[in-house]
Design a protein around this motif. Structure first.
Motif, short mmCIF file in Angstrom:
data_model
loop_
_atom_site.label_atom_id
_atom_site.label_comp_id
_atom_site.label_asym_id
_atom_site.label_seq_id
_atom_site.Cartn_x
_atom_site.Cartn_y
_atom_site.Cartn_z
N ALA A 1 0.82 -1.21 0.00
CA ALA A 1 0.00 0.00 0.00
C ALA A 1 0.86 1.26 0.00
CB ALA A 1 -0.92 0.01 1.22
N GLY A 2 0.68 2.10 -1.02
CA GLY A 2 1.30 3.41 -1.07
C GLY A 2 0.45 4.44 -0.33
N PRO A 3 0.89 5.69 -0.32
CA PRO A 3 0.17 6.73 0.45
C PRO A 3 -1.30 6.87 0.11
CG PRO A 3 2.33 7.52 -0.21
CD PRO A 3 2.13 6.22 -0.91
N GLU A 4 -1.66 6.87 -1.18
CA GLU A 4 -3.07 7.02 -1.56
C GLU A 4 -3.91 5.86 -1.04
OE1 GLU A 4 -4.37 8.66 -5.51
OE2 GLU A 4 -2.28 8.14 -5.98
N ALA A 5 -3.39 4.64 -1.19
CA ALA A 5 -4.12 3.46 -0.71
C ALA A 5 -4.26 3.49 0.79
CB ALA A 5 -3.40 2.19 -1.16
N VAL A 6 -3.21 3.88 1.50
CA VAL A 6 -3.28 3.95 2.96
C VAL A 6 -4.35 4.93 3.39
CG1 VAL A 6 -2.03 4.70 5.02
CG2 VAL A 6 -0.91 3.17 3.40
N ARG A 7 -4.42 6.07 2.75
CA ARG A 7 -5.45 7.05 3.12
C ARG A 7 -6.85 6.48 2.91
NH1 ARG A 7 -1.63 10.74 0.88
NH2 ARG A 7 -2.64 10.68 -1.18
N ALA A 8 -7.03 5.76 1.81
CA ALA A 8 -8.34 5.16 1.54
C ALA A 8 -8.67 4.08 2.57
CB ALA A 8 -8.36 4.58 0.12
N PHE A 9 -7.69 3.24 2.91
CA PHE A 9 -7.92 2.20 3.91
C PHE A 9 -8.23 2.83 5.27
CE2 PHE A 9 -4.88 -0.59 1.26
CZ PHE A 9 -5.92 -1.12 0.54
N ALA A 10 -7.52 3.89 5.62
CA ALA A 10 -7.74 4.54 6.91
C ALA A 10 -9.15 5.12 6.99
CB ALA A 10 -6.70 5.64 7.12
N GLU A 11 -9.63 5.71 5.92
CA GLU A 11 -10.98 6.28 5.93
C GLU A 11 -12.04 5.20 6.08
OE1 GLU A 11 -14.17 8.82 5.89
OE2 GLU A 11 -12.05 9.16 6.30
N ARG A 12 -11.85 4.09 5.40
CA ARG A 12 -12.83 3.00 5.54
C ARG A 12 -12.79 2.43 6.96
NH1 ARG A 12 -15.41 -0.56 1.49
NH2 ARG A 12 -16.38 -2.26 2.63
N ALA A 13 -11.59 2.25 7.50
CA ALA A 13 -11.46 1.72 8.86
C ALA A 13 -12.06 2.69 9.88
CB ALA A 13 -9.99 1.45 9.17
N ARG A 14 -11.85 3.97 9.67
CA ARG A 14 -12.42 4.97 10.59
C ARG A 14 -13.93 4.91 10.58
NH1 ARG A 14 -14.92 9.50 10.57
NH2 ARG A 14 -14.94 9.61 8.28
N ARG A 15 -14.53 4.82 9.40
CA ARG A 15 -15.98 4.77 9.31
C ARG A 15 -16.54 3.50 9.94
NH1 ARG A 15 -15.17 6.04 3.81
NH2 ARG A 15 -16.04 3.98 3.28
N GLN A 16 -15.84 2.40 9.77
CA GLN A 16 -16.31 1.12 10.31
C GLN A 16 -16.17 1.06 11.81
OE1 GLN A 16 -15.14 -3.07 8.71
NE2 GLN A 16 -13.75 -2.63 10.40
N GLY A 17 -15.12 1.65 12.37
CA GLY A 17 -14.83 1.53 13.78
C GLY A 17 -13.88 0.37 14.03
N ARG A 18 -13.16 0.42 15.13
CA ARG A 18 -12.14 -0.59 15.38
C ARG A 18 -12.75 -1.93 15.77
NH1 ARG A 18 -9.16 -2.87 19.42
NH2 ARG A 18 -9.99 -1.58 21.10
N ARG A 19 -12.36 -2.97 15.03
CA ARG A 19 -12.75 -4.34 15.33
C ARG A 19 -11.54 -5.25 15.55
NH1 ARG A 19 -17.31 -5.16 10.50
NH2 ARG A 19 -18.62 -3.35 11.06
N CYS A 20 -10.36 -4.74 15.25
CA CYS A 20 -9.15 -5.55 15.32
C CYS A 20 -8.47 -5.39 16.68
CB CYS A 20 -8.18 -5.14 14.22
SG CYS A 20 -7.68 -3.41 14.29
N SER A 21 -7.58 -6.33 16.99
CA SER A 21 -6.79 -6.25 18.23
C SER A 21 -5.42 -5.63 17.99
CB SER A 21 -6.63 -7.64 18.84
OG SER A 21 -5.95 -8.51 17.93
N SER A 22 -5.05 -5.45 16.71
CA SER A 22 -3.75 -4.84 16.42
C SER A 22 -3.71 -4.38 14.97
CB SER A 22 -2.61 -5.82 16.67
OG SER A 22 -2.63 -6.89 15.73
N LEU A 23 -2.80 -3.44 14.69
CA LEU A 23 -2.35 -3.12 13.35
C LEU A 23 -0.94 -3.69 13.25
CD1 LEU A 23 -4.58 -0.88 13.74
CD2 LEU A 23 -3.13 0.61 12.35
N VAL A 24 -0.63 -4.32 12.13
CA VAL A 24 0.71 -4.89 11.97
C VAL A 24 1.04 -4.96 10.50
CG1 VAL A 24 -0.15 -7.26 11.97
CG2 VAL A 24 2.23 -6.82 12.60
N GLY A 25 2.31 -4.76 10.18
CA GLY A 25 2.74 -4.86 8.79
C GLY A 25 3.99 -4.06 8.55
N PRO A 26 4.42 -3.94 7.29
CA PRO A 26 5.59 -3.14 6.95
C PRO A 26 5.50 -1.75 7.56
CG PRO A 26 4.83 -4.37 5.04
CD PRO A 26 3.79 -4.56 6.11
N ALA A 27 6.63 -1.27 8.07
CA ALA A 27 6.62 -0.08 8.92
C ALA A 27 6.01 1.14 8.25
CB ALA A 27 8.04 0.22 9.40
#
Length: 280
Positions: free
Chosen positions: A73-99
């Motif tokens: 995920a590059g910057p544009e994709a990250v922003r899109a993923f963050a917006e979807r996650a924000r709207r959905q609300g947190r359901r995960c126990s962690s964020l993990v992946g390439p720094a």
């Protein structure tokens, strides 16, 4: 004119999803292994796979299950993923992946999801493609038998609690965690040195793909630390992994765990990148 979009990736798009995942086989080993085993049906996969598309072509992914994992995920994709996650609300126990993408994702989500219980910003990603010349594999490290679940499970719980800071038996009484341990034992990816009915060293191959696999859960009984069991034990697990699983073996480790990093280097692992984990 360039157009972008984000949506859940469907089962029919499995070849395209694997094309993206295989661009970074080491970084993506955990999620790729799940996709190869379960496909893209959310119920079988244990979560949704979000896809970011540029001009109709799938370019980046984000696994949204027990963990939120940005992939290629590059910057544009990250922003899109963050917006979807924000709207959905947190359901995960962690964020993990390439720094890079994981830190950017957390920066966008922290105002809404924060504070985190812990942020492990620098976790060196290490790989090995050959067995060590100067560390002999421990001949007593072997695959855990299916009849030995009662021996290995307490060691797994101790490792998880020590590493993550919470017991994996909390919440559902450990049903999901025990099922995961049983899966690793049943598929021959759990390894241990057992003495007098007690595990003194253990590790698992937690994810396996044809391109790369990932070792996890490395643990030595507290009263046996300092004896070199982690070096010889890891040499044994590395030999099993290279022979039976994948040509490239990876793991990631906390930057502050200097003894573990030194052990892995002596066994032949080299640092090739950095992961980040955000724990809730």
């Amino acid at each position: 004119m360039t157009t972008t979009s984000l949506r859940v990736v469907g089962p029919a798009e499995l070849p395209e999803a694997l094309r993206v995942l295989r661009r970074e086989p080491v970084n993506n080993a955990f999620v790729t292994a799940r996709v190869l085993a379960s496909g893209l049906d959310p119920w079988r996969l244990g979560g949704e796979m979000w896809g970011w598309y540029r001009d109709g072509r799938l370019e980046a992914l984000c696994y949204n299950g027990a963990n939120l994992v940005p992939l290629c995920a590059g910057p544009e994709a990250v922003r899109a993923f963050a917006e979807r996650a924000r709207r959905q609300g947190r359901r995960c126990s962690s964020l993990v992946g390439p720094a890079g993408p994981t830190r950017a994702l957390w920066a966008a989500l922290e105002p809404y999801w924060g504070p985190a219980r812990e942020v492990r910003a620098i976790q060196p990603l290490m790989v090995a493609d050959r067995t060590p010349d100067r560390v002999a594999p421990d001949p007593l490290v072997r695959r855990v038998d299916k009849t030995e679940m009662d021996l290995v499970l307490p060691a797994c719980v101790a490792m998880f609690t020590e590493e993550v800071g919470v017991s994996p038996l909390a919440g559902d009484g450990g049903l999901v965690y025990q099922a995961r341990v049983a899966e690793l034992v049943g598929t021959g990816r759990s390894f241990a040195r057992i003495e007098d009915g007690r595990v003194v060293f253990k590790a698992e191959i937690g994810a396996a793909t044809p391109e790369a696999c990932q070792i996890q859960g490395v643990w030595v009984a507290p009263d046996r630390r300092g004896e070199g069991l982690s070096e010889t034990g890891m040499a044994a697990v590395l030999a099993y992994a290279l022979r039976d699983v994948s040509p490239l073996v990876s793991l990631y480790v906390n930057d502050y765990n200097a003894p573990a990093r030194a052990t892995y280097r002596r066994v032949g692992f080299r640092e090739v990148g950095t992961f980040t984990s955000v724990l809730f």
